[in-house]
Enzyme design. Structure first.
Site, PDB file in Angstrom:
ATOM      1  N   GLY A 203      34.733 -27.516  63.410  1.00  0.00           N
ATOM      2  CA  GLY A 203      35.176 -28.118  64.666  1.00  0.00           C
ATOM      3  C   GLY A 203      34.300 -29.303  65.027  1.00  0.00           C
ATOM      4  O   GLY A 203      33.108 -29.142  65.289  1.00  0.00           O
TER       5      GLY A 203
ATOM      6  N   LYS B 169      36.606 -18.410  85.237  1.00  0.00           N
ATOM      7  CA  LYS B 169      37.221 -19.375  84.318  1.00  0.00           C
ATOM      8  C   LYS B 169      38.644 -19.593  84.784  1.00  0.00           C
ATOM      9  O   LYS B 169      39.290 -18.668  85.293  1.00  0.00           O
ATOM     10  CB  LYS B 169      37.235 -18.803  82.892  1.00  0.00           C
ATOM     11  CG  LYS B 169      37.422 -19.850  81.829  1.00  0.00           C
ATOM     12  CD  LYS B 169      36.108 -20.418  81.371  1.00  0.00           C
ATOM     13  CE  LYS B 169      36.296 -21.484  80.314  1.00  0.00           C
ATOM     14  NZ  LYS B 169      35.020 -21.948  79.791  1.00  0.00           N
TER      15      LYS B 169
ATOM     16  N   VAL C 227      31.440 -31.137  71.196  1.00  0.00           N
ATOM     17  CA  VAL C 227      30.193 -30.429  70.911  1.00  0.00           C
ATOM     18  C   VAL C 227      29.832 -30.506  69.426  1.00  0.00           C
ATOM     19  O   VAL C 227      28.692 -30.828  69.059  1.00  0.00           O
ATOM     20  CB  VAL C 227      30.276 -28.947  71.359  1.00  0.00           C
ATOM     21  CG1 VAL C 227      28.986 -28.216  71.021  1.00  0.00           C
ATOM     22  CG2 VAL C 227      30.556 -28.852  72.848  1.00  0.00           C
TER      23      VAL C 227
ATOM     24  N   GLY D 142      34.752 -31.546  67.615  1.00  0.00           N
ATOM     25  CA  GLY D 142      35.100 -32.074  68.929  1.00  0.00           C
ATOM     26  C   GLY D 142      33.854 -32.594  69.607  1.00  0.00           C
ATOM     27  O   GLY D 142      32.872 -32.971  68.945  1.00  0.00           O
TER      28      GLY D 142
HETATM   29  P1  NAI Z   1      36.916 -29.940  71.751  1.00  0.00           P
HETATM   30  O1  NAI Z   1      38.308 -29.616  72.144  1.00  0.00           O
HETATM   31  O2  NAI Z   1      36.355 -31.274  72.065  1.00  0.00           O
HETATM   32  O3  NAI Z   1      36.747 -29.730  70.173  1.00  0.00           O
HETATM   33  C1  NAI Z   1      37.297 -28.680  69.441  1.00  0.00           C
HETATM   34  C2  NAI Z   1      37.548 -29.227  68.043  1.00  0.00           C
HETATM   35  O4  NAI Z   1      37.869 -28.146  67.177  1.00  0.00           O
HETATM   36  C3  NAI Z   1      38.721 -30.220  67.978  1.00  0.00           C
HETATM   37  O5  NAI Z   1      38.314 -31.404  67.324  1.00  0.00           O
HETATM   38  C4  NAI Z   1      39.784 -29.466  67.179  1.00  0.00           C
HETATM   39  O6  NAI Z   1      40.584 -30.327  66.391  1.00  0.00           O
HETATM   40  C5  NAI Z   1      38.919 -28.568  66.310  1.00  0.00           C
HETATM   41  N1  NAI Z   1      39.584 -27.375  65.806  1.00  0.00           N
HETATM   42  C6  NAI Z   1      40.462 -26.551  66.437  1.00  0.00           C
HETATM   43  N2  NAI Z   1      40.814 -25.542  65.637  1.00  0.00           N
HETATM   44  C7  NAI Z   1      40.150 -25.718  64.462  1.00  0.00           C
HETATM   45  C8  NAI Z   1      40.079 -24.997  63.238  1.00  0.00           C
HETATM   46  N3  NAI Z   1      40.783 -23.888  63.055  1.00  0.00           N
HETATM   47  N4  NAI Z   1      39.273 -25.465  62.262  1.00  0.00           N
HETATM   48  C9  NAI Z   1      38.538 -26.578  62.434  1.00  0.00           C
HETATM   49  N5  NAI Z   1      38.567 -27.305  63.575  1.00  0.00           N
HETATM   50  C10 NAI Z   1      39.355 -26.880  64.571  1.00  0.00           C
HETATM   51  O7  NAI Z   1      36.006 -28.774  72.354  1.00  0.00           O
HETATM   52  P2  NAI Z   1      34.436 -28.792  72.605  1.00  0.00           P
HETATM   53  O8  NAI Z   1      34.165 -29.189  73.999  1.00  0.00           O
HETATM   54  O9  NAI Z   1      33.755 -29.496  71.488  1.00  0.00           O
HETATM   55  O10 NAI Z   1      34.103 -27.231  72.522  1.00  0.00           O
HETATM   56  C11 NAI Z   1      34.047 -26.558  71.280  1.00  0.00           C
HETATM   57  C12 NAI Z   1      33.875 -25.072  71.515  1.00  0.00           C
HETATM   58  O11 NAI Z   1      32.673 -24.827  72.247  1.00  0.00           O
HETATM   59  C13 NAI Z   1      35.002 -24.423  72.352  1.00  0.00           C
HETATM   60  O12 NAI Z   1      35.202 -23.107  71.899  1.00  0.00           O
HETATM   61  C14 NAI Z   1      34.425 -24.399  73.746  1.00  0.00           C
HETATM   62  O13 NAI Z   1      34.979 -23.357  74.542  1.00  0.00           O
HETATM   63  C15 NAI Z   1      32.964 -24.123  73.438  1.00  0.00           C
HETATM   64  N6  NAI Z   1      32.073 -24.562  74.497  1.00  0.00           N
HETATM   65  C16 NAI Z   1      32.083 -25.877  74.895  1.00  0.00           C
HETATM   66  C17 NAI Z   1      31.247 -26.291  75.903  1.00  0.00           C
HETATM   67  C18 NAI Z   1      31.181 -27.726  76.322  1.00  0.00           C
HETATM   68  O14 NAI Z   1      30.234 -28.093  77.037  1.00  0.00           O
HETATM   69  N7  NAI Z   1      32.117 -28.573  75.902  1.00  0.00           N
HETATM   70  C19 NAI Z   1      30.357 -25.341  76.601  1.00  0.00           C
HETATM   71  C20 NAI Z   1      30.353 -24.011  76.029  1.00  0.00           C
HETATM   72  C21 NAI Z   1      31.221 -23.651  75.048  1.00  0.00           C
END
Ligand code: NAI
Length: 361
Positions: free
Chosen positions: A176, A77, A180, A178
């Site tokens: 969250g 990573k 995903v 985002g």
């Molecule tokens: P992203 O950055 O697109 O979305 C994260 C979301 O969580 C954002 O909208 C943010 O505002 C929100 N957030 C942050 N802190 C928060 C809280 N305390 N309460 C509520 N919402 C909060 O990230 P993504 O890509 O959606 O990934 C989400 C999680 O899944 C991360 O932990 C990432 O490491 C994990 N992950 C993602 C993968 C991928 O393919 N994108 C693959 C494997 C794991």
């Protein structure tokens, strides 16, 4: 059995480039099954120490994730310490890609929080050790694949815990929204689940409400809502011992890496009969996709004779269900935590050097 204590990494690079003001950590936890693969995260860390800890934890998780998914990759990573710019500059990305070249394929990167397809394509102009590019419509953004895999795992965990084969009327709380989390809402709502969702960004909650008719709540309200399933899809460490002791749900199944703050939190969940679907088991959909895109680019994908890559990837993601069920059953039979069982199985796979036939160089 192989002894792999936390932070027993093969190699960790801490790099700084004065000219572009770029600071990054590249952590290679294990290359035993193949190149250390794992995304590049760009985040505003309090200091370099916090960034190093994040890279160490996340890269170890990638070793476990890739091994259990049967991928011919080890775990790595990288993290970039975000500066004041909203996105990294082209010059910074070129410098980072140069660092990848110096590692000569020992570490392979792709998208993660704060780094999207555009950044990967920019780095690919300098380095071949980048995936998630989506060239010719293959692979690209891993998030939808991750979300689908989480959905598959969540359904399996619900079936195991509640004895129902569908999600109709099952109450799911998504933390969250985002890339995903939003995509997970799509699958959940389509399956008839009753979704309550939150994000620290109110615009994301509004969008989820409008697109999927989920119930939107504030970030502090989700854990108080009545839920059968809690799906953490924001950042890691949300389940500490205290949360594990009071969480009123039957299942925890989400995308966030390192959801459990420590092993004790997993044991508390197990003692209370909460079925925890280990994050690194069910969020592997994205890395399955980028791994195969990478192998294909390099002519190392050897299983396409009667399979399209997309179908191969789809089958691998669907297999998350069997893998998870095996872990849930072993944990129930032995009275241990699901996280503990999954870690043991992954470490055994690494120790045995069990790799996929399509092995990378
Ligand atoms: P992203 O950055 O697109 O979305 C994260 C979301 O969580 C954002 O909208 C943010 O505002 C929100 N957030 C942050 N802190 C928060 C809280 N305390 N309460 C509520 N919402 C909060 O990230 P993504 O890509 O959606 O990934 C989400 C999680 O899944 C991360 O932990 C990432 O490491 C994990 N992950 C993602 C993968 C991928 O393919 N994108 C693959 C494997 C794991």
């Amino acid at each position: 059995m192989m002894n792999m204590p936390p932070f027993a990494h093969e190699r960790v690079e801490i790099r700084h480039d004065e000219a572009t003001n770029l600071t990054a950590i590249i952590a290679m936890h294990s290359t035993r099954l193949g190149p250390a693969a794992g995304g590049c995260r760009r985040w505003r860390y309090a200091d370099v120490g916090e960034a190093i800890t994040d890279a160490l934890r996340l890269s170890e998780g990638m070793t476990l994730k890739n091994a259990l998914a049967g991928l011919p990759f080890g775990g790595g990573k990288s993290v970039i310490l975000a500066d004041d710019q909203p996105r990294p500059t082209a010059e910074q990305l070129a410098v980072f890609a140069g660092w990848l070249n110096e590692l000569n394929g020992r570490y392979v990167t792709a998208e993660d929080v704060g780094m999207g397809v555009a950044e990967m394509r920019s780095m690919a102009a300098t380095s071949p050790y980048v995936s998630g590019l989506g060239a010719d419509g293959i692979g690209g953004d891993p998030s939808p694949k991750t979300a689908y895999g989480v959905f598959v795992g969540l359904k399996t965990a619900v079936q195991f815990a509640l004895g129902v084969e569908h999600l109709h009327g099952v109450r799911v709380g998504v933390q969250g929204l985002g890339a995903v989390g939003m995509s997970l809402c799509h699958w959940l709502v389509r399956a008839g689940a009753e979704v309550t969702a939150t994000d620290i960004n109110p615009a994301r909650v509004r969008e989820a409400r409008e697109r999927y008719r989920v119930r939107g709540v504030g970030p502090d309200e989700l854990l108080k809502a009545e839920m059968d399933v809690f799906a953490p899809c924001a950042l890691g460490g949300v389940i500490d011992d205290e949360v594990a002791s009071i969480l009123e749900v039957r299942v925890v199944a989400g995308a966030a890496n390192n959801q459990l703050l420590d092993a004790t939190a997993g044991e508390i969940l197990a003692e209370r009969g909460v079925v925890y679907a280990p994050d690194f088991v069910i969020n592997a959909g994205g890395v399955i996709s980028v791994a195969h895109e990478y192998l294909l680019q390099r002519g190392q994908f050897t299983e396409t004779v009667d399979h399209s890559v997309e179908r191969w990837v789809g089958e691998r993601i669907d297999a998350i269900s069997h893998r998870l069920l095996d872990i849930l059953q072993q944990a129930a039979a032995s009275g241990t935590s699901t996280d503990g069982v999954a870690r043991r199985l992954a470490r055994e796979a690494v120790a045995a050097g069990r790799a996929n036939p399509a092995r990378a160089a």
